[in-house]
Design an enzyme around this catalytic site. Structure first.
Site, PDB file in Angstrom:
ATOM      1  CG  HIS A 118      -2.045   0.971   1.065  1.00 38.38           C
ATOM      2  ND1 HIS A 118      -1.942   2.298   1.401  1.00 38.38           N
ATOM      3  CD2 HIS A 118      -3.282   0.782   0.551  1.00 38.38           C
ATOM      4  CE1 HIS A 118      -3.086   2.894   1.108  1.00 38.38           C
ATOM      5  NE2 HIS A 118      -3.917   2.003   0.592  1.00 38.38           N
TER       6      HIS A 118
ATOM      7  CG  ASP B 220      -8.433  -4.321  -3.090  1.00 41.83           C
ATOM      8  OD1 ASP B 220      -9.640  -4.103  -2.943  1.00 41.83           O
ATOM      9  OD2 ASP B 220      -7.630  -3.474  -3.519  1.00 41.83           O
TER      10      ASP B 220
HETATM   11  N1  CMC Z   1       4.192  -7.665  -4.820  1.00 39.80           N
HETATM   12  C1  CMC Z   1       5.542  -7.637  -4.964  1.00 39.80           C
HETATM   13  N2  CMC Z   1       6.286  -6.541  -4.802  1.00 39.80           N
HETATM   14  C2  CMC Z   1       5.654  -5.397  -4.467  1.00 39.80           C
HETATM   15  C3  CMC Z   1       4.256  -5.351  -4.292  1.00 39.80           C
HETATM   16  C4  CMC Z   1       3.528  -6.531  -4.495  1.00 39.80           C
HETATM   17  N3  CMC Z   1       2.192  -6.538  -4.346  1.00 39.80           N
HETATM   18  N4  CMC Z   1       3.884  -4.089  -3.967  1.00 39.80           N
HETATM   19  C5  CMC Z   1       5.014  -3.365  -3.922  1.00 39.80           C
HETATM   20  N5  CMC Z   1       6.094  -4.153  -4.211  1.00 39.80           N
HETATM   21  C6  CMC Z   1       7.516  -3.732  -4.189  1.00 39.80           C
HETATM   22  C7  CMC Z   1       7.857  -2.910  -5.405  1.00 39.80           C
HETATM   23  O1  CMC Z   1       8.317  -3.714  -6.468  1.00 39.80           O
HETATM   24  C8  CMC Z   1       8.939  -2.009  -4.859  1.00 39.80           C
HETATM   25  O2  CMC Z   1      10.120  -2.754  -4.776  1.00 39.80           O
HETATM   26  P1  CMC Z   1      11.583  -2.038  -4.912  1.00 39.80           P
HETATM   27  O3  CMC Z   1      11.736  -1.227  -3.667  1.00 39.80           O
HETATM   28  O4  CMC Z   1      12.540  -3.182  -5.011  1.00 39.80           O
HETATM   29  O5  CMC Z   1      11.540  -1.210  -6.150  1.00 39.80           O
HETATM   30  C9  CMC Z   1       8.481  -1.732  -3.427  1.00 39.80           C
HETATM   31  O6  CMC Z   1       7.683  -2.866  -3.064  1.00 39.80           O
HETATM   32  C10 CMC Z   1       7.633  -0.467  -3.269  1.00 39.80           C
HETATM   33  O7  CMC Z   1       6.511  -0.551  -4.169  1.00 39.80           O
HETATM   34  P2  CMC Z   1       5.971   0.624  -5.075  1.00 39.80           P
HETATM   35  O8  CMC Z   1       5.319   0.037  -6.281  1.00 39.80           O
HETATM   36  O9  CMC Z   1       7.026   1.659  -5.261  1.00 39.80           O
HETATM   37  O10 CMC Z   1       4.851   1.220  -4.091  1.00 39.80           O
HETATM   38  P3  CMC Z   1       3.650   2.143  -4.493  1.00 39.80           P
HETATM   39  O11 CMC Z   1       3.295   2.901  -3.287  1.00 39.80           O
HETATM   40  O12 CMC Z   1       3.969   2.914  -5.729  1.00 39.80           O
HETATM   41  O13 CMC Z   1       2.492   1.109  -4.882  1.00 39.80           O
HETATM   42  C11 CMC Z   1       0.681  -0.402  -4.711  1.00 39.80           C
HETATM   43  C12 CMC Z   1       1.471   0.704  -4.023  1.00 39.80           C
HETATM   44  C13 CMC Z   1      -0.543  -0.703  -3.862  1.00 39.80           C
HETATM   45  C14 CMC Z   1       0.231   0.071  -6.089  1.00 39.80           C
HETATM   46  C15 CMC Z   1       1.568  -1.672  -4.831  1.00 39.80           C
HETATM   47  O14 CMC Z   1       1.895  -2.146  -3.561  1.00 39.80           O
HETATM   48  C16 CMC Z   1       0.917  -2.785  -5.664  1.00 39.80           C
HETATM   49  O15 CMC Z   1       1.039  -2.798  -6.879  1.00 39.80           O
HETATM   50  N6  CMC Z   1       0.193  -3.755  -5.008  1.00 39.80           N
HETATM   51  C17 CMC Z   1      -0.544  -4.776  -5.723  1.00 39.80           C
HETATM   52  C18 CMC Z   1      -1.880  -4.231  -6.214  1.00 39.80           C
HETATM   53  C19 CMC Z   1      -2.865  -4.015  -5.107  1.00 39.80           C
HETATM   54  O16 CMC Z   1      -3.070  -4.864  -4.256  1.00 39.80           O
HETATM   55  N7  CMC Z   1      -3.540  -2.845  -5.106  1.00 39.80           N
HETATM   56  C20 CMC Z   1      -4.554  -2.499  -4.118  1.00 39.80           C
HETATM   57  C21 CMC Z   1      -4.105  -1.374  -3.248  1.00 39.80           C
HETATM   58  S1  CMC Z   1      -5.064  -1.142  -1.757  1.00 39.80           S
HETATM   59  C22 CMC Z   1      -6.686  -0.697  -2.125  1.00 39.80           C
HETATM   60  C23 CMC Z   1      -6.947  -0.027  -3.393  1.00 39.80           C
HETATM   61  O17 CMC Z   1      -6.419   1.023  -3.700  1.00 39.80           O
HETATM   62  O18 CMC Z   1      -7.756  -0.603  -4.128  1.00 39.80           O
END
Ligand code: CMC
Length: 390
Positions: free
Chosen positions: A269, A326
Protein backbone atom coordinates in the site's frame (compact mmCIF):
# COMPACT_ATOMS: atom_id res chain seq x y z
CA UNK A 1 8.28 30.18 -14.42
CA UNK A 2 10.31 29.01 -11.43
CA UNK A 3 11.39 25.55 -10.39
CA UNK A 4 9.24 22.48 -10.66
CA UNK A 5 9.60 19.80 -8.00
CA UNK A 6 9.22 16.38 -9.53
CA UNK A 7 7.15 13.90 -7.53
CA UNK A 8 6.11 11.01 -9.75
CA UNK A 9 2.95 9.37 -8.49
CA UNK A 10 2.54 12.24 -5.96
CA UNK A 11 4.25 10.16 -3.29
CA UNK A 12 4.97 13.20 -1.11
CA UNK A 13 2.78 15.92 -2.50
CA UNK A 14 -0.30 17.09 -0.66
CA UNK A 15 -2.95 18.46 -3.02
CA UNK A 16 -5.53 19.71 -0.55
CA UNK A 17 -6.58 20.24 3.05
CA UNK A 18 -9.42 17.93 3.97
CA UNK A 19 -11.61 17.37 7.04
CA UNK A 20 -13.10 14.06 5.89
CA UNK A 21 -10.77 11.12 6.52
CA UNK A 22 -7.77 10.75 8.82
CA UNK A 23 -5.20 8.10 8.00
CA UNK A 24 -1.99 7.25 9.86
CA UNK A 25 -0.06 4.79 7.73
CA UNK A 26 2.60 4.07 10.36
CA UNK A 27 0.11 3.13 13.06
CA UNK A 28 -2.60 1.67 10.85
CA UNK A 29 -5.27 4.19 11.91
CA UNK A 30 -8.25 5.08 9.75
CA UNK A 31 -11.03 7.43 10.86
CA UNK A 32 -13.97 9.01 9.05
CA UNK A 33 -14.75 12.48 10.46
CA UNK A 34 -13.05 11.43 13.71
CA UNK A 35 -14.86 8.09 14.14
CA UNK A 36 -12.71 4.98 14.05
CA UNK A 37 -13.32 2.55 11.25
CA UNK A 38 -13.52 -0.28 13.81
CA UNK A 39 -16.33 1.48 15.68
CA UNK A 40 -18.26 2.35 12.53
CA UNK A 41 -17.94 -1.14 11.03
CA UNK A 42 -19.28 -2.66 14.26
CA UNK A 43 -22.10 -0.23 14.99
CA UNK A 44 -23.19 1.91 12.04
CA UNK A 45 -25.21 1.34 8.91
CA UNK A 46 -23.66 2.12 5.54
CA UNK A 47 -26.08 4.99 4.88
CA UNK A 48 -25.29 6.54 8.27
CA UNK A 49 -21.63 6.45 7.30
CA UNK A 50 -22.47 7.91 3.89
CA UNK A 51 -24.29 10.80 5.60
CA UNK A 52 -21.40 11.27 8.02
CA UNK A 53 -18.83 11.47 5.24
CA UNK A 54 -20.89 13.76 3.03
CA UNK A 55 -22.37 16.13 5.62
CA UNK A 56 -19.72 15.96 8.34
CA UNK A 57 -21.80 14.71 11.30
CA UNK A 58 -23.71 11.56 12.15
CA UNK A 59 -27.36 12.17 11.28
CA UNK A 60 -30.02 12.63 13.95
CA UNK A 61 -32.94 10.19 13.69
CA UNK A 62 -34.90 12.78 11.76
CA UNK A 63 -32.06 13.62 9.39
CA UNK A 64 -31.42 9.97 8.81
CA UNK A 65 -34.99 9.13 8.00
CA UNK A 66 -35.22 12.07 5.56
CA UNK A 67 -31.98 11.03 3.84
CA UNK A 68 -32.88 7.35 3.70
CA UNK A 69 -36.39 8.02 2.41
CA UNK A 70 -35.09 10.30 -0.31
CA UNK A 71 -32.74 7.51 -1.43
CA UNK A 72 -35.58 4.96 -1.35
CA UNK A 73 -37.64 7.16 -3.67
CA UNK A 74 -34.88 7.48 -6.26
CA UNK A 75 -33.81 3.89 -6.82
CA UNK A 76 -35.51 3.59 -10.22
CA UNK A 77 -33.31 4.38 -13.18
CA UNK A 78 -34.75 6.22 -16.19
CA UNK A 79 -35.97 3.58 -18.64
CA UNK A 80 -34.17 5.35 -21.49
CA UNK A 81 -30.91 4.42 -19.76
CA UNK A 82 -31.87 0.82 -20.59
CA UNK A 83 -31.37 1.63 -24.27
CA UNK A 84 -27.80 2.62 -23.58
CA UNK A 85 -27.34 -0.43 -21.38
CA UNK A 86 -28.79 -2.79 -24.00
CA UNK A 87 -26.25 -1.49 -26.53
CA UNK A 88 -23.43 -3.08 -24.52
CA UNK A 89 -22.37 -6.63 -25.34
CA UNK A 90 -23.65 -9.14 -22.78
CA UNK A 91 -20.02 -9.92 -21.97
CA UNK A 92 -19.24 -6.26 -21.10
CA UNK A 93 -17.32 -5.87 -17.87
CA UNK A 94 -19.72 -4.40 -15.27
CA UNK A 95 -17.21 -1.61 -14.54
CA UNK A 96 -17.34 -0.48 -18.18
CA UNK A 97 -21.13 -0.36 -17.95
CA UNK A 98 -21.07 1.43 -14.59
CA UNK A 99 -18.71 4.23 -15.61
CA UNK A 100 -20.64 4.79 -18.86
CA UNK A 101 -24.06 4.89 -17.23
CA UNK A 102 -22.93 7.18 -14.43
CA UNK A 103 -21.52 9.49 -17.09
CA UNK A 104 -24.84 9.22 -19.00
CA UNK A 105 -26.68 10.44 -15.90
CA UNK A 106 -25.28 13.91 -16.58
CA UNK A 107 -27.36 13.95 -19.78
CA UNK A 108 -30.50 12.84 -17.93
CA UNK A 109 -30.01 15.47 -15.23
CA UNK A 110 -28.62 18.44 -17.18
CA UNK A 111 -29.11 20.80 -14.24
CA UNK A 112 -26.02 19.11 -12.79
CA UNK A 113 -24.11 21.46 -15.10
CA UNK A 114 -25.52 24.41 -13.25
CA UNK A 115 -23.34 25.70 -10.40
CA UNK A 116 -26.50 26.67 -8.51
CA UNK A 117 -28.26 23.33 -9.12
CA UNK A 118 -29.59 21.15 -6.31
CA UNK A 119 -26.45 19.19 -5.39
CA UNK A 120 -28.22 17.26 -2.61
CA UNK A 121 -30.63 15.83 -5.16
CA UNK A 122 -27.78 14.64 -7.37
CA UNK A 123 -26.16 13.08 -4.32
CA UNK A 124 -29.37 11.19 -3.52
CA UNK A 125 -29.71 10.07 -7.15
CA UNK A 126 -26.18 8.72 -7.26
CA UNK A 127 -26.50 6.82 -3.99
CA UNK A 128 -29.92 5.46 -4.97
CA UNK A 129 -29.23 4.45 -8.57
CA UNK A 130 -25.72 3.04 -8.45
CA UNK A 131 -26.84 -0.29 -6.90
CA UNK A 132 -29.70 -0.56 -9.41
CA UNK A 133 -27.34 -0.06 -12.37
CA UNK A 134 -24.86 -2.51 -10.87
CA UNK A 135 -27.46 -5.27 -10.63
CA UNK A 136 -28.53 -4.80 -14.27
CA UNK A 137 -25.13 -6.09 -15.40
CA UNK A 138 -25.26 -9.11 -13.13
CA UNK A 139 -28.80 -10.07 -14.10
CA UNK A 140 -28.12 -9.73 -17.82
CA UNK A 141 -24.97 -11.78 -17.53
CA UNK A 142 -27.00 -14.53 -15.85
CA UNK A 143 -29.74 -14.33 -18.48
CA UNK A 144 -32.22 -13.40 -15.75
CA UNK A 145 -34.95 -10.78 -15.90
CA UNK A 146 -34.12 -7.50 -14.19
CA UNK A 147 -35.58 -6.95 -10.75
CA UNK A 148 -37.00 -3.53 -10.10
CA UNK A 149 -36.09 -2.14 -6.69
CA UNK A 150 -38.46 -2.84 -3.81
CA UNK A 151 -38.52 0.39 -1.93
CA UNK A 152 -39.91 -0.98 1.30
CA UNK A 153 -36.52 -2.68 1.72
CA UNK A 154 -33.50 -1.01 3.28
CA UNK A 155 -30.52 -0.09 1.12
CA UNK A 156 -28.51 -3.31 1.38
CA UNK A 157 -31.48 -5.74 1.39
CA UNK A 158 -32.84 -3.89 -1.66
CA UNK A 159 -29.53 -4.40 -3.46
CA UNK A 160 -29.56 -8.09 -2.52
CA UNK A 161 -33.15 -8.39 -3.75
CA UNK A 162 -32.26 -6.82 -7.11
CA UNK A 163 -29.25 -9.13 -7.38
CA UNK A 164 -30.63 -12.45 -6.26
CA UNK A 165 -34.44 -12.58 -6.30
CA UNK A 166 -35.96 -14.75 -9.02
CA UNK A 167 -39.55 -14.53 -10.19
CA UNK A 168 -40.03 -18.26 -9.60
CA UNK A 169 -39.38 -18.35 -5.86
CA UNK A 170 -39.62 -16.20 -2.78
CA UNK A 171 -36.39 -14.43 -1.87
CA UNK A 172 -35.50 -13.77 1.74
CA UNK A 173 -32.51 -11.65 2.64
CA UNK A 174 -30.11 -13.57 4.87
CA UNK A 175 -29.16 -11.21 7.74
CA UNK A 176 -25.64 -12.68 7.79
CA UNK A 177 -25.18 -11.65 4.16
CA UNK A 178 -26.65 -8.18 4.72
CA UNK A 179 -24.44 -7.57 7.75
CA UNK A 180 -21.29 -8.73 5.94
CA UNK A 181 -22.05 -6.41 3.06
CA UNK A 182 -22.71 -3.54 5.47
CA UNK A 183 -19.24 -4.00 6.98
CA UNK A 184 -17.54 -4.26 3.58
CA UNK A 185 -19.23 -1.16 2.18
CA UNK A 186 -18.36 0.87 5.30
CA UNK A 187 -14.71 -0.20 5.12
CA UNK A 188 -14.54 0.93 1.50
CA UNK A 189 -16.45 4.20 1.98
CA UNK A 190 -13.50 6.60 1.92
CA UNK A 191 -9.74 6.57 1.89
CA UNK A 192 -8.69 10.21 1.55
CA UNK A 193 -6.68 11.15 -1.55
CA UNK A 194 -6.39 7.73 -3.26
CA UNK A 195 -6.17 7.44 -7.04
CA UNK A 196 -9.91 7.38 -7.83
CA UNK A 197 -10.76 10.10 -5.29
CA UNK A 198 -7.98 12.33 -6.59
CA UNK A 199 -9.38 11.71 -10.06
CA UNK A 200 -12.86 12.77 -8.95
CA UNK A 201 -11.40 15.93 -7.41
CA UNK A 202 -9.22 16.69 -10.42
CA UNK A 203 -12.07 16.29 -12.91
CA UNK A 204 -14.41 18.25 -10.64
CA UNK A 205 -11.82 21.01 -10.24
CA UNK A 206 -12.51 22.06 -13.83
CA UNK A 207 -16.10 22.50 -12.60
CA UNK A 208 -17.26 19.44 -14.51
CA UNK A 209 -20.57 18.13 -13.11
CA UNK A 210 -20.77 15.57 -10.30
CA UNK A 211 -21.81 12.66 -12.56
CA UNK A 212 -18.90 13.14 -14.96
CA UNK A 213 -16.51 13.51 -12.05
CA UNK A 214 -17.70 10.33 -10.35
CA UNK A 215 -17.73 8.41 -13.63
CA UNK A 216 -14.04 9.29 -13.96
CA UNK A 217 -13.54 7.95 -10.43
CA UNK A 218 -15.17 4.66 -11.40
CA UNK A 219 -12.75 4.38 -14.33
CA UNK A 220 -9.74 5.08 -12.12
CA UNK A 221 -10.93 2.51 -9.59
CA UNK A 222 -11.12 -0.22 -12.23
CA UNK A 223 -7.34 -0.52 -12.63
CA UNK A 224 -5.67 -3.61 -11.13
CA UNK A 225 -3.34 -1.51 -8.94
CA UNK A 226 -6.39 0.11 -7.32
CA UNK A 227 -9.90 -1.35 -6.86
CA UNK A 228 -9.44 -3.86 -9.66
CA UNK A 229 -7.03 -5.68 -7.33
CA UNK A 230 -9.92 -7.47 -5.58
CA UNK A 231 -10.79 -9.33 -8.79
CA UNK A 232 -7.08 -9.99 -9.47
CA UNK A 233 -6.61 -11.48 -5.98
CA UNK A 234 -9.25 -14.18 -6.46
CA UNK A 235 -7.96 -14.95 -9.94
CA UNK A 236 -4.44 -15.27 -8.51
CA UNK A 237 -5.61 -17.52 -5.65
CA UNK A 238 -7.52 -19.69 -8.13
CA UNK A 239 -4.41 -19.95 -10.30
CA UNK A 240 -2.34 -21.01 -7.26
CA UNK A 241 -4.96 -23.63 -6.40
CA UNK A 242 -5.01 -24.98 -9.96
CA UNK A 243 -1.20 -25.07 -9.85
CA UNK A 244 -1.17 -27.42 -6.83
CA UNK A 245 -1.38 -24.82 -4.05
CA UNK A 246 2.36 -24.15 -3.64
CA UNK A 247 2.27 -20.62 -2.21
CA UNK A 248 6.04 -20.31 -1.83
CA UNK A 249 6.45 -20.54 -5.59
CA UNK A 250 4.27 -17.43 -5.98
CA UNK A 251 6.05 -15.59 -3.18
CA UNK A 252 9.31 -16.28 -5.04
CA UNK A 253 7.83 -14.99 -8.28
CA UNK A 254 6.63 -11.81 -6.56
CA UNK A 255 10.09 -11.28 -5.01
CA UNK A 256 11.38 -11.07 -8.51
CA UNK A 257 8.59 -8.73 -9.60
CA UNK A 258 11.15 -6.68 -11.55
CA UNK A 259 11.90 -9.58 -13.91
CA UNK A 260 8.74 -11.70 -13.69
CA UNK A 261 6.37 -8.71 -13.75
CA UNK A 262 4.31 -10.61 -11.16
CA UNK A 263 3.09 -8.84 -8.04
CA UNK A 264 1.13 -10.32 -5.20
CA UNK A 265 -2.24 -8.71 -5.69
CA UNK A 266 -3.83 -7.51 -2.47
CA UNK A 267 -0.37 -6.80 -1.03
CA UNK A 268 1.34 -3.49 -0.41
CA UNK A 269 0.00 0.00 0.00
CA UNK A 270 1.21 3.51 -0.72
CA UNK A 271 0.42 4.75 2.77
CA UNK A 272 0.07 1.80 5.17
CA UNK A 273 3.50 0.59 6.24
CA UNK A 274 2.62 -1.64 9.19
CA UNK A 275 -0.80 -3.02 8.47
CA UNK A 276 -4.01 -2.01 6.72
CA UNK A 277 -6.68 -1.72 9.45
CA UNK A 278 -9.37 -2.57 6.91
CA UNK A 279 -7.63 -5.84 6.04
CA UNK A 280 -7.52 -6.79 9.71
CA UNK A 281 -11.30 -6.40 10.06
CA UNK A 282 -11.98 -8.10 6.73
CA UNK A 283 -9.80 -11.10 7.52
CA UNK A 284 -11.77 -11.72 10.69
CA UNK A 285 -15.06 -11.11 8.88
CA UNK A 286 -14.08 -13.67 6.21
CA UNK A 287 -13.68 -16.34 8.90
CA UNK A 288 -16.96 -15.30 10.59
CA UNK A 289 -19.06 -15.08 7.44
CA UNK A 290 -17.83 -18.29 5.85
CA UNK A 291 -18.37 -20.07 9.18
CA UNK A 292 -21.90 -18.71 9.62
CA UNK A 293 -22.87 -19.47 6.04
CA UNK A 294 -21.27 -22.91 6.20
CA UNK A 295 -19.15 -22.13 3.15
CA UNK A 296 -15.91 -24.03 2.83
CA UNK A 297 -13.82 -22.18 0.26
CA UNK A 298 -10.38 -23.78 -0.23
CA UNK A 299 -9.16 -20.44 -1.53
CA UNK A 300 -9.39 -19.00 2.03
CA UNK A 301 -6.75 -21.47 3.22
CA UNK A 302 -4.55 -20.62 0.24
CA UNK A 303 -4.92 -16.91 1.03
CA UNK A 304 -3.89 -17.48 4.66
CA UNK A 305 -0.94 -19.62 3.60
CA UNK A 306 0.15 -17.02 1.08
CA UNK A 307 -0.12 -14.24 3.65
CA UNK A 308 1.97 -16.19 6.17
CA UNK A 309 4.63 -17.10 3.63
CA UNK A 310 4.91 -13.50 2.43
CA UNK A 311 4.95 -11.98 5.92
CA UNK A 312 7.88 -14.26 6.85
CA UNK A 313 9.86 -13.39 3.76
CA UNK A 314 12.71 -10.87 3.90
CA UNK A 315 11.63 -9.17 0.63
CA UNK A 316 8.18 -8.36 2.00
CA UNK A 317 9.48 -7.49 5.49
CA UNK A 318 12.06 -5.04 4.12
CA UNK A 319 9.54 -3.30 1.89
CA UNK A 320 6.83 -3.30 4.56
CA UNK A 321 4.33 -5.06 2.32
CA UNK A 322 1.19 -6.30 4.07
CA UNK A 323 -2.21 -7.55 2.92
CA UNK A 324 -4.45 -4.63 1.96
CA UNK A 325 -8.23 -4.20 1.86
CA UNK A 326 -8.50 -6.18 -1.37
CA UNK A 327 -6.79 -9.34 -0.11
CA UNK A 328 -9.68 -11.00 1.75
CA UNK A 329 -12.70 -9.00 0.51
CA UNK A 330 -13.21 -11.12 -2.61
CA UNK A 331 -13.43 -14.29 -0.54
CA UNK A 332 -16.35 -12.76 1.35
CA UNK A 333 -18.05 -11.45 -1.82
CA UNK A 334 -17.76 -14.90 -3.30
CA UNK A 335 -19.30 -16.53 -0.23
CA UNK A 336 -22.20 -14.09 -0.58
CA UNK A 337 -22.77 -15.27 -4.16
CA UNK A 338 -21.31 -12.22 -5.87
CA UNK A 339 -19.32 -13.19 -8.98
CA UNK A 340 -15.69 -12.16 -9.52
CA UNK A 341 -16.38 -9.61 -12.26
CA UNK A 342 -18.65 -7.71 -9.84
CA UNK A 343 -16.08 -7.30 -7.06
CA UNK A 344 -14.78 -3.93 -8.23
CA UNK A 345 -18.37 -2.74 -8.72
CA UNK A 346 -18.97 -3.57 -5.04
CA UNK A 347 -15.93 -1.45 -4.21
CA UNK A 348 -17.42 1.39 -6.28
CA UNK A 349 -20.77 1.20 -4.44
CA UNK A 350 -18.83 1.37 -1.18
CA UNK A 351 -16.54 4.22 -2.27
CA UNK A 352 -19.33 6.36 -3.71
CA UNK A 353 -20.05 8.33 -0.49
CA UNK A 354 -16.33 9.12 -0.22
CA UNK A 355 -16.14 10.36 -3.81
CA UNK A 356 -19.24 12.49 -3.24
CA UNK A 357 -17.93 13.91 0.05
CA UNK A 358 -14.56 14.77 -1.51
CA UNK A 359 -16.13 16.33 -4.61
CA UNK A 360 -18.43 18.43 -2.41
CA UNK A 361 -15.62 19.54 -0.11
CA UNK A 362 -13.44 20.41 -3.07
CA UNK A 363 -16.15 22.63 -4.56
CA UNK A 364 -17.08 24.23 -1.24
CA UNK A 365 -13.42 25.04 -0.59
CA UNK A 366 -13.32 26.56 -4.06
CA UNK A 367 -10.18 24.64 -4.90
CA UNK A 368 -8.36 25.94 -7.97
CA UNK A 369 -8.27 23.84 -11.11
CA UNK A 370 -5.88 20.89 -10.67
CA UNK A 371 -2.99 21.23 -13.06
CA UNK A 372 0.32 19.49 -12.26
CA UNK A 373 3.56 20.69 -13.81
CA UNK A 374 6.20 18.65 -15.64
CA UNK A 375 9.88 18.55 -16.45
CA UNK A 376 10.22 18.56 -20.19
CA UNK A 377 12.61 15.95 -21.62
CA UNK A 378 11.84 16.15 -25.35
CA UNK A 379 13.67 17.71 -28.33
CA UNK A 380 14.90 21.29 -28.26
CA UNK A 381 13.78 23.71 -30.98
CA UNK A 382 14.19 22.35 -34.50
CA UNK A 383 13.15 23.44 -37.94
CA UNK A 384 10.13 22.01 -39.74
CA UNK A 385 11.02 19.92 -42.82
CA UNK A 386 8.25 19.78 -45.48
CA UNK A 387 6.82 16.30 -46.18
CA UNK A 388 8.36 16.01 -49.65
CA UNK A 389 11.83 16.48 -48.19
CA UNK A 390 11.43 13.84 -45.42
N1 CMC B 1 4.19 -7.66 -4.82
C1 CMC B 1 5.54 -7.64 -4.96
N2 CMC B 1 6.29 -6.54 -4.80
C2 CMC B 1 5.65 -5.40 -4.47
C3 CMC B 1 4.26 -5.35 -4.29
C4 CMC B 1 3.53 -6.53 -4.49
N3 CMC B 1 2.19 -6.54 -4.35
N4 CMC B 1 3.88 -4.09 -3.97
C5 CMC B 1 5.01 -3.37 -3.92
N5 CMC B 1 6.09 -4.15 -4.21
C6 CMC B 1 7.52 -3.73 -4.19
C7 CMC B 1 7.86 -2.91 -5.40
O1 CMC B 1 8.32 -3.71 -6.47
C8 CMC B 1 8.94 -2.01 -4.86
O2 CMC B 1 10.12 -2.75 -4.78
P1 CMC B 1 11.58 -2.04 -4.91
O3 CMC B 1 11.74 -1.23 -3.67
O4 CMC B 1 12.54 -3.18 -5.01
O5 CMC B 1 11.54 -1.21 -6.15
C9 CMC B 1 8.48 -1.73 -3.43
O6 CMC B 1 7.68 -2.87 -3.06
C10 CMC B 1 7.63 -0.47 -3.27
O7 CMC B 1 6.51 -0.55 -4.17
P2 CMC B 1 5.97 0.62 -5.07
O8 CMC B 1 5.32 0.04 -6.28
O9 CMC B 1 7.03 1.66 -5.26
O10 CMC B 1 4.85 1.22 -4.09
P3 CMC B 1 3.65 2.14 -4.49
O11 CMC B 1 3.29 2.90 -3.29
O12 CMC B 1 3.97 2.91 -5.73
O13 CMC B 1 2.49 1.11 -4.88
C11 CMC B 1 0.68 -0.40 -4.71
C12 CMC B 1 1.47 0.70 -4.02
C13 CMC B 1 -0.54 -0.70 -3.86
C14 CMC B 1 0.23 0.07 -6.09
C15 CMC B 1 1.57 -1.67 -4.83
O14 CMC B 1 1.90 -2.15 -3.56
C16 CMC B 1 0.92 -2.79 -5.66
O15 CMC B 1 1.04 -2.80 -6.88
N6 CMC B 1 0.19 -3.75 -5.01
C17 CMC B 1 -0.54 -4.78 -5.72
C18 CMC B 1 -1.88 -4.23 -6.21
C19 CMC B 1 -2.87 -4.02 -5.11
O16 CMC B 1 -3.07 -4.86 -4.26
N7 CMC B 1 -3.54 -2.84 -5.11
C20 CMC B 1 -4.55 -2.50 -4.12
C21 CMC B 1 -4.10 -1.37 -3.25
S1 CMC B 1 -5.06 -1.14 -1.76
C22 CMC B 1 -6.69 -0.70 -2.12
C23 CMC B 1 -6.95 -0.03 -3.39
O17 CMC B 1 -6.42 1.02 -3.70
O18 CMC B 1 -7.76 -0.60 -4.13
Amino acid sequence: TGYVTLDRGYKNTGATKSAITFLDGEQGILQYRGYSIEDLAAKASFLEVAYLLIYGELPTKEEYSKFENAIRRHTLVNEDMRNIFNGFPVSAHPMAVLSSLVSAMSAFYPDSQDEKGDVDKHIVRLLAKLPTIATWSYKRGMGHPTNYPKNELDYIPNFLHMMFALPVEEYKVDPVVAEALNILLILHADHEQNCSTSTVRLVGSSQANIYSSISAGVSALWGPLHGGANQEVIEMLEAIKADGGDVSKYVDMAKNAKTTGFRLFGFGHRVYKNFDPRAKIIKKAADDVLGKLGVNDPVLEIAKGLEEAALNDEYFIQRKLYPNVDFYSGIIYRALGIPTNMFTVMFAIGRLPGWIAQWKEMREQKEPIGRPRQIYTGATLREFVPLENR
